[in-house]
Scaffold this motif. Structure first.
Motif, PDB file in Angstrom:
ATOM      1  N   ILE A  20       0.840  -1.205   0.000  1.00 38.05           N
ATOM      2  CA  ILE A  20       0.000   0.000   0.000  1.00 38.05           C
ATOM      3  C   ILE A  20       0.870   1.249   0.000  1.00 38.05           C
ATOM      4  CG2 ILE A  20      -1.650   1.338   1.377  1.00 38.05           C
ATOM      5  CD1 ILE A  20      -2.840  -1.378   2.293  1.00 38.05           C
ATOM      6  N   GLU A  21       1.930   1.252   0.814  1.00 37.84           N
ATOM      7  CA  GLU A  21       2.838   2.406   0.856  1.00 37.84           C
ATOM      8  C   GLU A  21       3.575   2.566  -0.477  1.00 37.84           C
ATOM      9  OE1 GLU A  21       2.959   4.635   3.273  1.00 37.84           O
ATOM     10  OE2 GLU A  21       1.355   3.470   4.217  1.00 37.84           O
ATOM     11  N   LEU A  22       3.924   1.439  -1.090  1.00 33.92           N
ATOM     12  CA  LEU A  22       4.599   1.480  -2.386  1.00 33.92           C
ATOM     13  C   LEU A  22       3.692   2.096  -3.452  1.00 33.92           C
ATOM     14  CD1 LEU A  22       7.355   0.567  -3.527  1.00 33.92           C
ATOM     15  CD2 LEU A  22       6.247  -1.556  -4.237  1.00 33.92           C
ATOM     16  N   ARG A  23       2.410   1.755  -3.407  1.00 33.19           N
ATOM     17  CA  ARG A  23       1.443   2.337  -4.354  1.00 33.19           C
ATOM     18  C   ARG A  23       1.327   3.845  -4.163  1.00 33.19           C
ATOM     19  NH1 ARG A  23      -4.295   0.438  -4.514  1.00 33.19           N
ATOM     20  NH2 ARG A  23      -4.294   1.778  -6.348  1.00 33.19           N
ATOM     21  N   LYS A  24       1.291   4.278  -2.913  1.00 33.53           N
ATOM     22  CA  LYS A  24       1.211   5.716  -2.634  1.00 33.53           C
ATOM     23  C   LYS A  24       2.418   6.440  -3.220  1.00 33.53           C
ATOM     24  CE  LYS A  24      -1.371   5.336   1.727  1.00 33.53           C
ATOM     25  NZ  LYS A  24      -1.282   5.518   3.206  1.00 33.53           N
ATOM     26  N   LEU A  25       3.594   5.848  -3.043  1.00 34.00           N
ATOM     27  CA  LEU A  25       4.824   6.460  -3.539  1.00 34.00           C
ATOM     28  C   LEU A  25       4.835   6.503  -5.065  1.00 34.00           C
ATOM     29  CD1 LEU A  25       7.246   7.649  -2.053  1.00 34.00           C
ATOM     30  CD2 LEU A  25       8.422   5.465  -2.333  1.00 34.00           C
ATOM     31  N   LEU A  26       4.328   5.454  -5.675  1.00 35.48           N
ATOM     32  CA  LEU A  26       4.276   5.396  -7.137  1.00 35.48           C
ATOM     33  C   LEU A  26       3.376   6.494  -7.700  1.00 35.48           C
ATOM     34  CD1 LEU A  26       4.938   4.029  -9.805  1.00 35.48           C
ATOM     35  CD2 LEU A  26       3.109   2.389  -9.372  1.00 35.48           C
ATOM     36  N   LYS A  27       2.279   6.793  -6.998  1.00 33.61           N
ATOM     37  CA  LYS A  27       1.373   7.847  -7.459  1.00 33.61           C
ATOM     38  C   LYS A  27       2.000   9.225  -7.311  1.00 33.61           C
ATOM     39  CE  LYS A  27      -2.935   5.338  -6.638  1.00 33.61           C
ATOM     40  NZ  LYS A  27      -4.183   5.251  -5.839  1.00 33.61           N
ATOM     41  N   ILE A  28       2.827   9.396  -6.264  1.00 30.59           N
ATOM     42  CA  ILE A  28       3.469  10.692  -6.030  1.00 30.59           C
ATOM     43  C   ILE A  28       4.614  10.917  -7.011  1.00 30.59           C
ATOM     44  CG2 ILE A  28       4.789  12.067  -4.370  1.00 30.59           C
ATOM     45  CD1 ILE A  28       3.250  10.575  -2.146  1.00 30.59           C
ATOM     46  N   GLU A  29       5.410   9.862  -7.255  1.00 27.31           N
ATOM     47  CA  GLU A  29       6.590   9.982  -8.121  1.00 27.31           C
ATOM     48  C   GLU A  29       6.565   8.891  -9.192  1.00 27.31           C
ATOM     49  OE1 GLU A  29      10.254  10.316  -5.884  1.00 27.31           O
ATOM     50  OE2 GLU A  29       9.128  10.831  -4.085  1.00 27.31           O
ATOM     51  N   PRO A  30       5.630   8.968 -10.143  1.00 26.53           N
ATOM     52  CA  PRO A  30       5.460   7.871 -11.106  1.00 26.53           C
ATOM     53  C   PRO A  30       6.636   7.652 -12.049  1.00 26.53           C
ATOM     54  CG  PRO A  30       4.127   9.766 -11.718  1.00 26.53           C
ATOM     55  CD  PRO A  30       4.666  10.057 -10.356  1.00 26.53           C
ATOM     56  N   GLY A  31       7.377   8.698 -12.378  1.00 27.03           N
ATOM     57  CA  GLY A  31       8.457   8.531 -13.359  1.00 27.03           C
ATOM     58  C   GLY A  31       9.824   8.822 -12.804  1.00 27.03           C
ATOM     59  N   SER A  32       9.996   8.679 -11.506  1.00 26.33           N
ATOM     60  CA  SER A  32      11.263   9.060 -10.881  1.00 26.33           C
ATOM     61  C   SER A  32      12.394   8.117 -11.294  1.00 26.33           C
ATOM     62  CB  SER A  32      11.122   9.055  -9.360  1.00 26.33           C
ATOM     63  OG  SER A  32      10.975   7.730  -8.894  1.00 26.33           O
ATOM     64  N   ALA A  62      -1.321  -6.478  -8.359  1.00 28.77           N
ATOM     65  CA  ALA A  62      -1.893  -6.269  -9.698  1.00 28.77           C
ATOM     66  C   ALA A  62      -2.020  -4.782 -10.003  1.00 28.77           C
ATOM     67  CB  ALA A  62      -3.257  -6.954  -9.793  1.00 28.77           C
ATOM     68  N   LEU A  63      -2.520  -4.021  -9.053  1.00 26.35           N
ATOM     69  CA  LEU A  63      -2.711  -2.585  -9.274  1.00 26.35           C
ATOM     70  C   LEU A  63      -1.378  -1.878  -9.512  1.00 26.35           C
ATOM     71  CD1 LEU A  63      -5.480  -1.912  -6.599  1.00 26.35           C
ATOM     72  CD2 LEU A  63      -5.761  -1.918  -9.082  1.00 26.35           C
ATOM     73  N   ILE A  64      -0.329  -2.300  -8.809  1.00 24.23           N
ATOM     74  CA  ILE A  64       0.995  -1.703  -9.013  1.00 24.23           C
ATOM     75  C   ILE A  64       1.504  -2.003 -10.420  1.00 24.23           C
ATOM     76  CG2 ILE A  64       3.431  -1.895  -8.336  1.00 24.23           C
ATOM     77  CD1 ILE A  64       2.452  -2.110  -5.425  1.00 24.23           C
ATOM     78  N   LEU A  65       1.299  -3.227 -10.892  1.00 26.59           N
ATOM     79  CA  LEU A  65       1.729  -3.577 -12.249  1.00 26.59           C
ATOM     80  C   LEU A  65       1.029  -2.701 -13.290  1.00 26.59           C
ATOM     81  CD1 LEU A  65       1.837  -7.468 -11.918  1.00 26.59           C
ATOM     82  CD2 LEU A  65       3.797  -5.970 -12.360  1.00 26.59           C
ATOM     83  N   GLY A  66      -0.250  -2.445 -13.068  1.00 26.44           N
ATOM     84  CA  GLY A  66      -0.977  -1.578 -13.993  1.00 26.44           C
ATOM     85  C   GLY A  66      -0.480  -0.150 -13.942  1.00 26.44           C
ATOM     86  N   GLU A  67      -0.275   0.367 -12.729  1.00 24.83           N
ATOM     87  CA  GLU A  67       0.176   1.751 -12.573  1.00 24.83           C
ATOM     88  C   GLU A  67       1.592   1.945 -13.106  1.00 24.83           C
ATOM     89  OE1 GLU A  67      -0.513   2.119  -8.417  1.00 24.83           O
ATOM     90  OE2 GLU A  67      -2.681   2.281  -8.664  1.00 24.83           O
ATOM     91  N   MET A  68       2.395   0.885 -13.098  1.00 24.10           N
ATOM     92  CA  MET A  68       3.741   0.958 -13.675  1.00 24.10           C
ATOM     93  C   MET A  68       3.703   0.892 -15.200  1.00 24.10           C
ATOM     94  SD  MET A  68       5.911  -1.535 -11.123  1.00 24.10           S
ATOM     95  CE  MET A  68       7.382  -1.454 -12.143  1.00 24.10           C
ATOM     96  N   GLY A  69       2.550   0.479 -15.755  1.00 25.41           N
ATOM     97  CA  GLY A  69       2.446   0.348 -17.207  1.00 25.41           C
ATOM     98  C   GLY A  69       3.275  -0.801 -17.741  1.00 25.41           C
ATOM     99  N   CYS A  70       3.334  -1.899 -16.983  1.00 26.77           N
ATOM    100  CA  CYS A  70       4.178  -3.039 -17.359  1.00 26.77           C
ATOM    101  C   CYS A  70       3.464  -3.910 -18.392  1.00 26.77           C
ATOM    102  CB  CYS A  70       4.529  -3.869 -16.129  1.00 26.77           C
ATOM    103  SG  CYS A  70       5.574  -3.010 -14.950  1.00 26.77           S
TER     104      CYS A  70
END
Length: 498
Positions: A20-32, A62-70
């Motif tokens: 959950i924390e990883l997802r939050k970070l991905l939304k804040i810094e998606p292309g870091s 699953a949601l992280i994989l989608g948000e990463m665009g993998c």
């Protein structure tokens, strides 16, 4: 931070929380850069977690994989989706795949959607099945746009409400065909009528929209199941079929105008839409983006719901000339309202000037109301003038357009009418700048106008304009009207005495 969370997940430390924390970070810094460095490691780890025993871990992976665009994860996500037994997780796989190129699996998605539509829904599974069904439909509609139905109900008797601006009701009745005027009744913001041939009304230029009243009375019970049952029992599906050609389901959206707070309203709309789908055997399908009709549900003072139907299948060609517009362009319905309000001051074969013409909407509607001898439009913005020329050509309205500051414009002969919307205050148009513009405008009227002619002005600064006119010695205020809208505007008629 990224590596810290990945390290903890690999060590199997509080996996659900760290995902959950990883997802939050991905939304804040998606292309870091940190994400890019650890992308492959994260991909491998999330793919493994799709097989985790904890359903919520599978969901977040699953949601992280989608948000990463993998895109590389597509096959694994689809396999996990097919194998998943927990209904609330299946939607997460679809959400993830919706962010990838999923066209390979369109046939499988279509088959699953058909399967869901045949399944018996229970209080326990209804929420999750409806969510999955909606995601599948939205994904299919993105790739396969539905074939729209064709409206054919031009001569099908219908009870309708013609939506207007407040104050425009009687004027709208006045331009109706003579054979239907007596049946029309004004109400605030509209005109109610039982139209024998609705097609006769679709060309009225002061109408903002058309609503069809197919539910005879307001609904006393307002829980979503009772409302859905009442709408379906009123014959919505047959009502639509009677007025259209074409196969396939009717896609609709719901516009709910009630006292419910936002979250409650959103849940209500979802449940109501799903229940209508179920009752209709999915001949009605709820879609927020690909709809062709709209159910407008409004709550009255007694807490009852009135239900109306808006058909987006009706082709509106009234303002088809308006190919070009800029941010400050007047809406064509508003322009039609203005020329209808002041029609007694419009003369046939007049010479007309709009010194702030924009893309010429007001001039074109003026010509549609009464023919003019010559139309001139002036604007300081070249883009607006280019758009005005094209719009006027498409409308077949003879006119002349000049790219110039109004204060520098002069002409060899004077004008019978000056018809315009003066600029309103903005960040650039400060009060001081606006006052100077108004003074220059009133001064130029003395150069532009023929004695006995009229300046018809749409303005937000009525009192200031009237004070300038009174002090000018050559302008006399004739009449004024308030226009409805987000900002208070007025139409002011000034007579030029010369």
């Amino acid at each position: 931070m990224f590596r810290n969370y990945l390290d903890k997940i690999e060590r199997d430390e509080d996996v659900r929380k760290n995902l959950i924390e990883l997802r939050k970070l991905l939304k804040i810094e998606p292309g870091s850069a940190a994400w890019q460095r650890d992308r492959q490691r994260c991909l491998s780890l999330m793919l493994k977690l799709l097989k985790h025993e904890d359903a919520k871990v599978r969901k977040n992976a699953a949601l992280i994989l989608g948000e990463m665009g993998c895109q590389d994860a597509l096959d694994a996500l689809f396999y996990a989706y097919e194998c998943e037994e927990k209904l609330f997780v299946k939607s997460a796989y679809l959400t993830a795949m919706s962010q990838l190129d999923y066209r390979t699996y369109l046939n499988a998605f279509r088959e699953r959607m058909e399967e869901l539509m045949q399944m018996e829904m229970t209080p326990e599974n209804q929420k999750h099945l409806n969510e999955e069904l909606k995601l599948l439909r939205d994904m299919l509609l993105i790739v396969e746009k539905p074939v729209k139905h064709t409206f054919t109900g031009y001569s099908v008797p219908s009870e309708m409400i013609l939506l207007t601006s407040p104050g425009m009701e009687q004027l709208t009745i006045g331009v109706m065909p003579r054979n239907v005027r007596d049946a029309a009744k004004a109400m605030r913001g509209g005109v109610r009528i039982l139209a024998e041939r609705p097609g006769e009304l679709f060309g009225i230029r002061t109408v903002k929209g058309f609503m069809f009243r197919f539910c005879a009375n307001p609904l006393k019970a307002t829980d979503y199941q009772a409302v859905a049952a009442a709408i379906y029992s009123a014959g919505l599906t047959d009502y639509l079929k009677k007025r259209h050609e074409g196969d396939g389901p009717f896609y609709f959206r719901i516009d709910l105008r009630t006292k419910l707070v936002l979250n409650e309203k959103s849940q209500y709309v979802k449940r109501l839409g799903a229940e209508l789908e179920r009752l209709s055997g999915h001949h009605l399908q709820n879609s927020a983006s690909n709809y062709e009709c709209e159910l407008r549900i409004t709550e009255n003072k007694q807490g009852q719901y009135s239900v109306y139907l808006i058909l987006h299948t009706i082709a509106d060609s009234r303002f088809s000339y308006r190919r070009n517009a800029i941010a400050t362009s007047m809406h064509p319905v508003k322009a039609a309202e203005v020329v209808s309000i002041v029609s007694e001051y419009l003369a046939d074969d007049a010479d007309v000037l709009d010194p702030f013409c924009g893309t010429a909407t007001l001039l074109i509607e003026r010509y549609r109301k009464k023919k003019a001898a010559h139309l001139y439009g002036v604007d300081i913005f070249g883009e607006a003038i280019d758009g005005a020329r094209e719009n006027a050509s498409l409308a077949n309205v003879p006119s002349y357009f000049i790219n110039k500051d109004f204060a520098e414009f002069s002409h060899s002969y004077t004008f019978d009418e000056v018809l315009t919307e003066l600029p309103a205050g903005s960040d650039k148009m400060t009060p001081d700048v606006l006052m100077i513009l108004y003074k220059n405008f009133v001064r130029k009227l003395n150069q532009w106008m023929t004695p006995g002619g009229y300046a018809i002005v749409v303005t937000t600064e009525k009192e200031y304009l009237l004070s300038l006119a009174a002090r000018s010695g050559y302008l006399k205020a004739e009449k004024e009207w308030a226009l409805s809208g987000k900002k208070t505007q007025y139409v002011v008629v000034l007579r030029y005495r010369g």
